[in-house]
Design a protein around this motif. Structure first.
Motif, PDB file in Angstrom:
ATOM      1  N   ASP A   6       0.813  -1.221   0.000  1.00 31.81           N
ATOM      2  CA  ASP A   6       0.000   0.000   0.000  1.00 31.81           C
ATOM      3  C   ASP A   6       0.842   1.265   0.000  1.00 31.81           C
ATOM      4  OD1 ASP A   6      -2.330  -1.493   0.057  1.00 31.81           O
ATOM      5  OD2 ASP A   6      -2.400  -1.535   2.246  1.00 31.81           O
ATOM      6  N   SER A   7       2.064   1.168   0.524  1.00 29.25           N
ATOM      7  CA  SER A   7       2.900   2.352   0.667  1.00 29.25           C
ATOM      8  C   SER A   7       3.864   2.554  -0.505  1.00 29.25           C
ATOM      9  CB  SER A   7       3.704   2.281   1.967  1.00 29.25           C
ATOM     10  OG  SER A   7       4.651   1.232   1.900  1.00 29.25           O
ATOM     11  N   VAL A   8       3.827   1.644  -1.487  1.00 27.17           N
ATOM     12  CA  VAL A   8       4.720   1.765  -2.640  1.00 27.17           C
ATOM     13  C   VAL A   8       4.266   2.928  -3.520  1.00 27.17           C
ATOM     14  CG1 VAL A   8       5.581   0.669  -4.734  1.00 27.17           C
ATOM     15  CG2 VAL A   8       5.313  -0.682  -2.653  1.00 27.17           C
ATOM     16  N   LYS A   9       5.161   3.868  -3.749  1.00 28.34           N
ATOM     17  CA  LYS A   9       4.889   4.997  -4.629  1.00 28.34           C
ATOM     18  C   LYS A   9       5.785   4.877  -5.851  1.00 28.34           C
ATOM     19  CE  LYS A   9       2.084   7.010  -1.659  1.00 28.34           C
ATOM     20  NZ  LYS A   9       2.081   5.953  -0.634  1.00 28.34           N
ATOM     21  N   ASP A  10       5.162   4.792  -7.022  1.00 25.82           N
ATOM     22  CA  ASP A  10       5.897   4.588  -8.265  1.00 25.82           C
ATOM     23  C   ASP A  10       5.671   5.762  -9.202  1.00 25.82           C
ATOM     24  OD1 ASP A  10       7.161   3.675 -10.532  1.00 25.82           O
ATOM     25  OD2 ASP A  10       6.116   1.760 -10.616  1.00 25.82           O
ATOM     26  N   SER A  11       6.748   6.518  -9.471  1.00 25.96           N
ATOM     27  CA  SER A  11       6.649   7.678 -10.349  1.00 25.96           C
ATOM     28  C   SER A  11       6.909   7.328 -11.807  1.00 25.96           C
ATOM     29  CB  SER A  11       7.647   8.754  -9.905  1.00 25.96           C
ATOM     30  OG  SER A  11       8.980   8.312 -10.125  1.00 25.96           O
ATOM     31  N   GLY A  12       7.313   6.089 -12.047  1.00 31.20           N
ATOM     32  CA  GLY A  12       7.678   5.689 -13.392  1.00 31.20           C
ATOM     33  C   GLY A  12       9.179   5.720 -13.625  1.00 31.20           C
ATOM     34  N   THR A  13       9.862   6.622 -12.947  1.00 32.21           N
ATOM     35  CA  THR A  13      11.318   6.718 -13.040  1.00 32.21           C
ATOM     36  C   THR A  13      11.994   6.296 -11.730  1.00 32.21           C
ATOM     37  OG1 THR A  13      11.275   9.045 -12.382  1.00 32.21           O
ATOM     38  CG2 THR A  13      11.218   8.564 -14.740  1.00 32.21           C
ATOM     39  N   CYS A  59       9.381   4.563  -4.303  1.00 32.63           N
ATOM     40  CA  CYS A  59       9.577   4.862  -2.884  1.00 32.63           C
ATOM     41  C   CYS A  59       8.854   3.791  -2.086  1.00 32.63           C
ATOM     42  CB  CYS A  59       9.026   6.253  -2.551  1.00 32.63           C
ATOM     43  SG  CYS A  59       9.133   6.684  -0.795  1.00 32.63           S
ATOM     44  N   LEU A  60       9.556   3.167  -1.143  1.00 30.29           N
ATOM     45  CA  LEU A  60       8.991   2.095  -0.331  1.00 30.29           C
ATOM     46  C   LEU A  60       9.025   2.505   1.136  1.00 30.29           C
ATOM     47  CD1 LEU A  60      10.958  -0.882  -1.939  1.00 30.29           C
ATOM     48  CD2 LEU A  60       8.773   0.043  -2.667  1.00 30.29           C
ATOM     49  N   SER A  61       7.928   2.254   1.840  1.00 31.84           N
ATOM     50  CA  SER A  61       7.853   2.608   3.254  1.00 31.84           C
ATOM     51  C   SER A  61       7.667   1.367   4.106  1.00 31.84           C
ATOM     52  CB  SER A  61       6.688   3.571   3.511  1.00 31.84           C
ATOM     53  OG  SER A  61       6.885   4.784   2.824  1.00 31.84           O
ATOM     54  N   ALA A  62       8.384   1.314   5.213  1.00 27.19           N
ATOM     55  CA  ALA A  62       8.272   0.191   6.143  1.00 27.19           C
ATOM     56  C   ALA A  62       7.072   0.394   7.051  1.00 27.19           C
ATOM     57  CB  ALA A  62       9.545   0.075   6.967  1.00 27.19           C
ATOM     58  N   SER A  63       6.491  -0.694   7.467  1.00 28.26           N
ATOM     59  CA  SER A  63       5.391  -0.626   8.421  1.00 28.26           C
ATOM     60  C   SER A  63       5.802  -1.355   9.689  1.00 28.26           C
ATOM     61  CB  SER A  63       4.132  -1.277   7.831  1.00 28.26           C
ATOM     62  OG  SER A  63       4.367  -2.629   7.498  1.00 28.26           O
ATOM     63  N   GLY A  64       5.282  -0.921  10.816  1.00 22.46           N
ATOM     64  CA  GLY A  64       5.630  -1.568  12.075  1.00 22.46           C
ATOM     65  C   GLY A  64       6.915  -1.035  12.675  1.00 22.46           C
ATOM     66  N   VAL A  65       7.311  -1.630  13.789  1.00 19.78           N
ATOM     67  CA  VAL A  65       8.488  -1.193  14.538  1.00 19.78           C
ATOM     68  C   VAL A  65       9.720  -1.938  14.026  1.00 19.78           C
ATOM     69  CG1 VAL A  65       9.559  -1.026  16.807  1.00 19.78           C
ATOM     70  CG2 VAL A  65       7.089  -0.703  16.572  1.00 19.78           C
TER      71      VAL A  65
END
Length: 215
Positions: A66-73, A76-82
């Motif tokens: 859900d947190s993966v942001k893809d601009s095409g170039t 960005c990946l975000s970790a969840s939890g501690v």
């Protein structure tokens, strides 16, 4: 206890590390991606992400789809939890990876292909899922996948464990001239002393380096 310390002082696990080109050469052979089984696509995606971000297996296992942001170039990946380095009031840890010109070792291209391949099968919103039951996996499973890639590439896993990818990639980045501040930021280290004491290592020459340097 002091006598034990003097007799056998603590020392780092590795005095040198392996050349990342060895693993990259193997991963580049797993191409085209549409010819790979889900198992091999998963192992390649995890290994490339580990190499390109110098992250712990715990962090890789915590990335959320859900947190993966893809601009095409870039992605960005975000970790969840501690995580191991999490602190109160600290924002979610994120890593950024850019497209790479060589598709056979491009982490973004591989991740996009992996996400598409698992889209209709997954039973979890964690980025990496089991290729058997399609549910979330733990850090130990991630480490097992990386170990399999290391073995297949010819790296001695009796000596170098999956966590050694973290030191190998950051040492390669340092040798290539990347600033210490950027290395610390990417690998999520707070102090240069941590990198210097436990991860910054001389890189062992590969077989081809030794042979070709005889000219």
């Amino acid at each position: 206890m002091k006598g034990v310390f003097v007799h056998k002082p603590p020392k780092p696990r590795y005095l040198a590390t392996w050349d990342v080109s060895i693993l990259l050469h193997y991963l580049s052979s797993l191409y085209p991606l549409d010819t790979l089984s889900l198992r091999m696509l998963t192992i390649k995606a995890v290994s490339l992400l580990s190499l390109s971000t110098a992250q712990r297996c715990q962090t890789l296992a915590s990335f959320s789809l859900d947190s993966v942001k893809d601009s095409g170039t870039a992605m960005c990946l975000s970790a969840s939890g501690v995580l191991k380095t999490s602190r109160p009031s600290q924002p979610l840890y994120t890593v950024n990876i850019n497209n790479y010109k060589k598709l056979s070792i491009c982490p973004c291209y591989t991740l996009r292909t992996y996400i598409l391949a698992t889209q209709s099968k997954r039973k979890s919103q964690n980025l990496f899922i089991s290729f058997f039951h399609k549910k979330a996996v733990c850090a130990a499973t991630i480490a097992g996948w990386i170990k399999e890639a290391l073995i297949s590439s010819g790296i001695n896993t009796d000596i170098f464990k999956p966590h050694s990818v973290r030191g190998a990639s950051s040492s390669a980045a340092n040798l290539a001239g990347l600033s210490i501040s950027e290395i610390l930021k990417t690998a999520d280290w707070k102090s240069e002393k941590t990198f210097a004491a436990y991860y910054k290592r001389d890189i062992l020459p590969s077989f081809s380096d030794i042979v070709l340097n005889k000219m």
